[in-house]
Design a protein around this motif. Sequence first.
Motif, PDB file in Angstrom:
ATOM      1  N   VAL A  36       0.872  -1.177   0.000  1.00  0.00           N
ATOM      2  CA  VAL A  36       0.000   0.000   0.000  1.00  0.00           C
ATOM      3  C   VAL A  36       0.908   1.226   0.000  1.00  0.00           C
ATOM      4  O   VAL A  36       1.649   1.466   0.943  1.00  0.00           O
ATOM      5  CB  VAL A  36      -0.942  -0.001   1.224  1.00  0.00           C
ATOM      6  CG1 VAL A  36      -1.797   1.264   1.243  1.00  0.00           C
ATOM      7  CG2 VAL A  36      -1.822  -1.251   1.217  1.00  0.00           C
ATOM      8  N   GLU A  37       0.869   1.975  -1.094  1.00  0.00           N
ATOM      9  CA  GLU A  37       1.726   3.154  -1.254  1.00  0.00           C
ATOM     10  C   GLU A  37       1.228   4.355  -0.454  1.00  0.00           C
ATOM     11  O   GLU A  37       2.023   5.125   0.076  1.00  0.00           O
ATOM     12  CB  GLU A  37       1.785   3.569  -2.723  1.00  0.00           C
ATOM     13  CG  GLU A  37       2.498   2.610  -3.628  1.00  0.00           C
ATOM     14  CD  GLU A  37       2.564   3.180  -5.025  1.00  0.00           C
ATOM     15  OE1 GLU A  37       3.684   3.523  -5.447  1.00  0.00           O
ATOM     16  OE2 GLU A  37       1.515   3.296  -5.683  1.00  0.00           O
ATOM     17  N   ALA A  38      -0.085   4.528  -0.416  1.00  0.00           N
ATOM     18  CA  ALA A  38      -0.662   5.698   0.255  1.00  0.00           C
ATOM     19  C   ALA A  38      -2.117   5.416   0.578  1.00  0.00           C
ATOM     20  O   ALA A  38      -2.761   4.578  -0.070  1.00  0.00           O
ATOM     21  CB  ALA A  38      -0.563   6.926  -0.646  1.00  0.00           C
ATOM     22  N   HIS A  39      -2.621   6.112   1.585  1.00  0.00           N
ATOM     23  CA  HIS A  39      -4.038   6.003   1.928  1.00  0.00           C
ATOM     24  C   HIS A  39      -4.488   7.318   2.538  1.00  0.00           C
ATOM     25  O   HIS A  39      -3.721   8.004   3.212  1.00  0.00           O
ATOM     26  CB  HIS A  39      -4.299   4.839   2.882  1.00  0.00           C
ATOM     27  CG  HIS A  39      -3.491   4.897   4.144  1.00  0.00           C
ATOM     28  ND1 HIS A  39      -3.899   5.592   5.245  1.00  0.00           N
ATOM     29  CD2 HIS A  39      -2.299   4.363   4.450  1.00  0.00           C
ATOM     30  CE1 HIS A  39      -2.991   5.465   6.194  1.00  0.00           C
ATOM     31  NE2 HIS A  39      -1.997   4.723   5.734  1.00  0.00           N
ATOM     32  N   GLN A  40      -5.725   7.675   2.228  1.00  0.00           N
ATOM     33  CA  GLN A  40      -6.282   8.907   2.775  1.00  0.00           C
ATOM     34  C   GLN A  40      -7.796   8.838   2.784  1.00  0.00           C
ATOM     35  O   GLN A  40      -8.398   8.047   2.065  1.00  0.00           O
ATOM     36  CB  GLN A  40      -5.813  10.120   1.994  1.00  0.00           C
ATOM     37  CG  GLN A  40      -6.286  10.164   0.559  1.00  0.00           C
ATOM     38  CD  GLN A  40      -5.729  11.372  -0.187  1.00  0.00           C
ATOM     39  OE1 GLN A  40      -4.798  12.018   0.263  1.00  0.00           O
ATOM     40  NE2 GLN A  40      -6.308  11.683  -1.320  1.00  0.00           N
ATOM     41  N   GLY A  45     -18.690  14.579  -2.474  1.00  0.00           N
ATOM     42  CA  GLY A  45     -20.133  14.796  -2.510  1.00  0.00           C
ATOM     43  C   GLY A  45     -20.774  14.688  -1.139  1.00  0.00           C
ATOM     44  O   GLY A  45     -21.896  14.215  -1.005  1.00  0.00           O
ATOM     45  N   GLY A  46     -20.023  15.071  -0.108  1.00  0.00           N
ATOM     46  CA  GLY A  46     -20.527  15.033   1.252  1.00  0.00           C
ATOM     47  C   GLY A  46     -20.437  13.663   1.920  1.00  0.00           C
ATOM     48  O   GLY A  46     -20.898  13.493   3.038  1.00  0.00           O
ATOM     49  N   VAL A  47     -19.850  12.683   1.220  1.00  0.00           N
ATOM     50  CA  VAL A  47     -19.743  11.323   1.746  1.00  0.00           C
ATOM     51  C   VAL A  47     -18.267  10.979   1.949  1.00  0.00           C
ATOM     52  O   VAL A  47     -17.454  11.183   1.038  1.00  0.00           O
ATOM     53  CB  VAL A  47     -20.386  10.306   0.764  1.00  0.00           C
ATOM     54  CG1 VAL A  47     -20.245   8.883   1.271  1.00  0.00           C
ATOM     55  CG2 VAL A  47     -21.845  10.652   0.535  1.00  0.00           C
ATOM     56  N   PRO A  48     -17.900  10.428   3.118  1.00  0.00           N
ATOM     57  CA  PRO A  48     -16.504  10.012   3.312  1.00  0.00           C
ATOM     58  C   PRO A  48     -16.126   8.918   2.312  1.00  0.00           C
ATOM     59  O   PRO A  48     -16.937   8.044   1.985  1.00  0.00           O
ATOM     60  CB  PRO A  48     -16.488   9.451   4.741  1.00  0.00           C
ATOM     61  CG  PRO A  48     -17.710   9.972   5.392  1.00  0.00           C
ATOM     62  CD  PRO A  48     -18.718  10.193   4.305  1.00  0.00           C
ATOM     63  N   GLN A  49     -14.896   8.999   1.848  1.00  0.00           N
ATOM     64  CA  GLN A  49     -14.398   8.033   0.863  1.00  0.00           C
ATOM     65  C   GLN A  49     -12.959   7.663   1.204  1.00  0.00           C
ATOM     66  O   GLN A  49     -12.121   8.541   1.378  1.00  0.00           O
ATOM     67  CB  GLN A  49     -14.469   8.655  -0.536  1.00  0.00           C
ATOM     68  CG  GLN A  49     -13.884   7.823  -1.635  1.00  0.00           C
ATOM     69  CD  GLN A  49     -14.042   8.495  -2.975  1.00  0.00           C
ATOM     70  OE1 GLN A  49     -15.095   8.425  -3.562  1.00  0.00           O
ATOM     71  NE2 GLN A  49     -13.007   9.155  -3.444  1.00  0.00           N
ATOM     72  N   LEU A  50     -12.692   6.372   1.286  1.00  0.00           N
ATOM     73  CA  LEU A  50     -11.319   5.894   1.471  1.00  0.00           C
ATOM     74  C   LEU A  50     -10.649   5.820   0.112  1.00  0.00           C
ATOM     75  O   LEU A  50     -11.237   5.297  -0.838  1.00  0.00           O
ATOM     76  CB  LEU A  50     -11.303   4.487   2.077  1.00  0.00           C
ATOM     77  CG  LEU A  50     -11.973   4.269   3.419  1.00  0.00           C
ATOM     78  CD1 LEU A  50     -11.821   2.806   3.824  1.00  0.00           C
ATOM     79  CD2 LEU A  50     -11.396   5.178   4.469  1.00  0.00           C
ATOM     80  N   ASN A  51      -9.439   6.337   0.022  1.00  0.00           N
ATOM     81  CA  ASN A  51      -8.635   6.226  -1.199  1.00  0.00           C
ATOM     82  C   ASN A  51      -7.350   5.516  -0.816  1.00  0.00           C
ATOM     83  O   ASN A  51      -6.602   6.007   0.022  1.00  0.00           O
ATOM     84  CB  ASN A  51      -8.299   7.595  -1.784  1.00  0.00           C
ATOM     85  CG  ASN A  51      -9.509   8.305  -2.335  1.00  0.00           C
ATOM     86  OD1 ASN A  51     -10.519   7.690  -2.631  1.00  0.00           O
ATOM     87  ND2 ASN A  51      -9.421   9.605  -2.458  1.00  0.00           N
ATOM     88  N   LEU A  52      -7.106   4.363  -1.423  1.00  0.00           N
ATOM     89  CA  LEU A  52      -5.881   3.611  -1.162  1.00  0.00           C
ATOM     90  C   LEU A  52      -5.172   3.357  -2.482  1.00  0.00           C
ATOM     91  O   LEU A  52      -5.798   2.895  -3.451  1.00  0.00           O
ATOM     92  CB  LEU A  52      -6.188   2.273  -0.489  1.00  0.00           C
ATOM     93  CG  LEU A  52      -6.638   2.357   0.955  1.00  0.00           C
ATOM     94  CD1 LEU A  52      -8.141   2.485   1.041  1.00  0.00           C
ATOM     95  CD2 LEU A  52      -6.175   1.164   1.726  1.00  0.00           C
ATOM     96  N   ARG A  53      -3.899   3.672  -2.519  1.00  0.00           N
ATOM     97  CA  ARG A  53      -3.073   3.437  -3.700  1.00  0.00           C
ATOM     98  C   ARG A  53      -2.161   2.255  -3.391  1.00  0.00           C
ATOM     99  O   ARG A  53      -1.531   2.212  -2.329  1.00  0.00           O
ATOM    100  CB  ARG A  53      -2.262   4.680  -4.039  1.00  0.00           C
ATOM    101  CG  ARG A  53      -1.713   4.669  -5.447  1.00  0.00           C
ATOM    102  CD  ARG A  53      -1.036   5.966  -5.808  1.00  0.00           C
ATOM    103  NE  ARG A  53       0.197   6.087  -5.031  1.00  0.00           N
ATOM    104  CZ  ARG A  53       0.583   7.175  -4.404  1.00  0.00           C
ATOM    105  NH1 ARG A  53      -0.159   8.262  -4.420  1.00  0.00           N
ATOM    106  NH2 ARG A  53       1.719   7.206  -3.744  1.00  0.00           N
ATOM    107  N   PHE A  54      -2.080   1.305  -4.332  1.00  0.00           N
ATOM    108  CA  PHE A  54      -1.305   0.098  -4.082  1.00  0.00           C
ATOM    109  C   PHE A  54      -0.657  -0.420  -5.364  1.00  0.00           C
ATOM    110  O   PHE A  54      -1.060  -0.063  -6.467  1.00  0.00           O
ATOM    111  CB  PHE A  54      -2.184  -0.987  -3.443  1.00  0.00           C
ATOM    112  CG  PHE A  54      -3.373  -1.419  -4.277  1.00  0.00           C
ATOM    113  CD1 PHE A  54      -3.330  -2.593  -5.006  1.00  0.00           C
ATOM    114  CD2 PHE A  54      -4.536  -0.668  -4.307  1.00  0.00           C
ATOM    115  CE1 PHE A  54      -4.423  -3.013  -5.762  1.00  0.00           C
ATOM    116  CE2 PHE A  54      -5.637  -1.073  -5.049  1.00  0.00           C
ATOM    117  CZ  PHE A  54      -5.577  -2.244  -5.776  1.00  0.00           C
TER     118      PHE A  54
END
Length: 101
Positions: A36-40, A45-54
């Motif tokens: 996993v290179e990065a995560h944030q 659009g007002g909704v939480p979203q996980l972004n993971l780069r791998f």
Amino acid sequence: MPSFQTRLKITGLRPGNPPESVMDAAVEALGTRHHVEAHQLQIAGGVPQLNLRFLVEASEYSGENRQAVESAAMMRDAVERVALTGSISVLRRSRGKWLPV
């Protein structure tokens, strides 16, 4: 090694789980198969979203894509134990752009 990104919407927490358990579950699950290179966490659009780069081990193009999609589904299953999820997407880095798989 090809770089991928998965984006997962979070619509709520399951009772008894702190907010940080969501990202912890995602990183831990994805980390069992890939680096996993990065995560944030972002708000889209007002909704939480996980972004993971791998990274996915280089092989043939469709096999790499299949691994990324399978791993994203596995990650979502792990997150579902602590949170309610919405849509998920998987993108591949190609010539400086993120393109849907």
